[in-house]
Motif scaffolding. Structure first.
Motif, short mmCIF file in Angstrom:
data_model
loop_
_atom_site.label_atom_id
_atom_site.label_comp_id
_atom_site.label_asym_id
_atom_site.label_seq_id
_atom_site.Cartn_x
_atom_site.Cartn_y
_atom_site.Cartn_z
N HIS A 181 2.40 76.82 175.97
CA HIS A 181 2.24 76.42 174.56
C HIS A 181 1.90 74.95 174.39
N ASN A 235 8.49 77.34 172.42
CA ASN A 235 7.24 77.55 171.67
C ASN A 235 6.68 76.28 171.01
N LYS A 289 4.54 72.83 170.72
CA LYS A 289 3.23 72.47 171.25
C LYS A 289 3.20 71.07 171.85
N ASP A 296 11.82 79.35 179.26
CA ASP A 296 10.89 80.28 178.61
C ASP A 296 10.06 81.07 179.62
#
Length: 376
Positions: free
Chosen positions: A218, A247, A249, A289
């Protein structure tokens, strides 16, 4: 006579600005270390460790210093090391001495990164930008505002960020633009850029190599390598990979990114650290993640990044310490995201590596500093 008087007044003004900056930074660091006391208050050194610490700093710096920063780093990584450089010493005394104040602010402008990176490293593709209210297109040609807006109205996935100031990912926007509208929230691009006032740059999002993409997709995960000059040669501090999480950026440490030490051959260490502002101590053996295991994970062609950073430093005058943020593109070419010349912060590479910032050159750097600031 008037010319000499004017020069003295001007020099005094410049010195006053820098001194005010030092005072502000000093107060910030003192408050910050006080707020983190619960992390390091239970670190108890043996008499031998305390003696080793005091002897080292007396011999090389000429006086004793507070052990708070050393204990803070040790409380997180478990490693006792007398060669750690306290962040307060670097930010208030070392960096101002190593880097000319006004040159460092000027050369930190993100819109000129491609000027000194040319032929050494790639940079993200620039689609346009604004400097002091003057608009530029992708070819760095000055254009009218309506021409500028027209040229970027269908630019797709982009990154917009301030060119002056801004740190820790603050102000960085990720947009998908079609017909002048950001598809992610429906806002007009012409309205979004107003937030950035008169200084910003718009770039294409880079495609990182599969190894950086696999570890977390991400964000563009960046390699922080800080180079410095000592005895007429360029060296580098311990290297850290910053990886995004949850998640997000951006990969910045202050925004929740994970920092992992990377050896000079591109191997990641066993642990990743989520530190925020140095007030958190969360460790990971695998990315939370992607579940990629950090231990011995290898970033290929890593030597190209190191060589690029060393070579680039030769192009920057008046500056002895630079923190570079690199990535590797899909073809494993170094991509220079930005260069940080002031307010760099060397605490997190020391924490994630367990090594002092200047390594074997620590005593040389400290002895050079001995005749300077005496507030520590």
């Amino acid at each position: 006579m008037f010319k000499k008087m004017y020069s003295k007044i001007l020099k005094h003004k410049f010195n006053s600005i820098q001194n005010l900056e030092k005072i502000k930074t000093l107060l910030f660091e003192l408050i910050a270390i006080y707020k983190k006391k619960n992390l390091y208050k239970d670190i108890n050194w043996t008499n031998q460790q305390r003696q080793e610490f005091d002897d080292y700093w007396l011999m090389n710096y000429g006086k004793k210093i507070s052990p708070k920063w050393h204990k803070l780093y040790q409380s997180i990584n478990g490693t006792f090391n007398v060669e750690y450089i306290p962040e307060i010493l670097f930010s208030v005394a070392m960096e101002p001495k190593m880097n000319d104040y006004f040159f460092s602010h000027y050369l930190s402008d993100k819109s000129i990164v491609d000027v000194f990176a040319k032929d050494i490293a790639k940079v993200p593709q620039t689609l346009g930008g604004c400097n002091s209210g003057v608009y530029y297109n992708a070819e760095k040609q000055i254009v009218k505002k309506n021409e500028f807006l027209y040229s970027i109205k269908n630019c797709g996935e982009i990154v917009i960020k301030p060119t002056i100031g801004g740190s820790s990912g603050k102000g960085v926007g990720f947009l998908t633009v079609k017909n002048g509208v950001n598809l992610e929230d429906g806002n007009l691009l012409s309205e979004i850029i107003k937030i950035y006032s008169d200084n910003y740059i718009i770039q294409k999002r880079i495609l990182q190599c599969k190894e950086l993409e696999s570890i977390y997709s991400h964000s563009v995960n960046t390699i922080r390598i800080t180079t410095y000059i000592c005895d007429g040669k360029v060296f580098h501090m311990p290297i850290a990979l910053r990886i995004g999480t949850s998640n997000k950026k951006i990969d910045n440490i202050h925004a929740g990114g994970i920092g992992v030490h990377v050896s000079d051959d591109g191997k990641l260490s066993n642990l990743g650290y989520q530190l925020f502002y140095g007030n958190l101590n969360v460790k990971f053996k695998v990315h939370p993640d992607s579940k990629v295991k950090f231990s011995d994970y290898i970033i290929p062609n890593f030597s190209r990044v190191i060589n690029a950073a060393h070579t680039l430093h030769n192009r920057i005058p008046h500056i002895r310490c630079i923190s570079w943020d690199f990535s590797l593109d899909e073809n494993y070419c170094p991509v220079l995201i930005e260069a940080n010349l002031y307010g760099q912060g060397i605490w997190f590479p020391q924490i994630v590596s367990g090594f002092g910032a200047f390594g074997d050159n620590t005593s040389k750097i400290l002895r050079e500093l001995r005749c300077g600031d005496d507030r520590f």
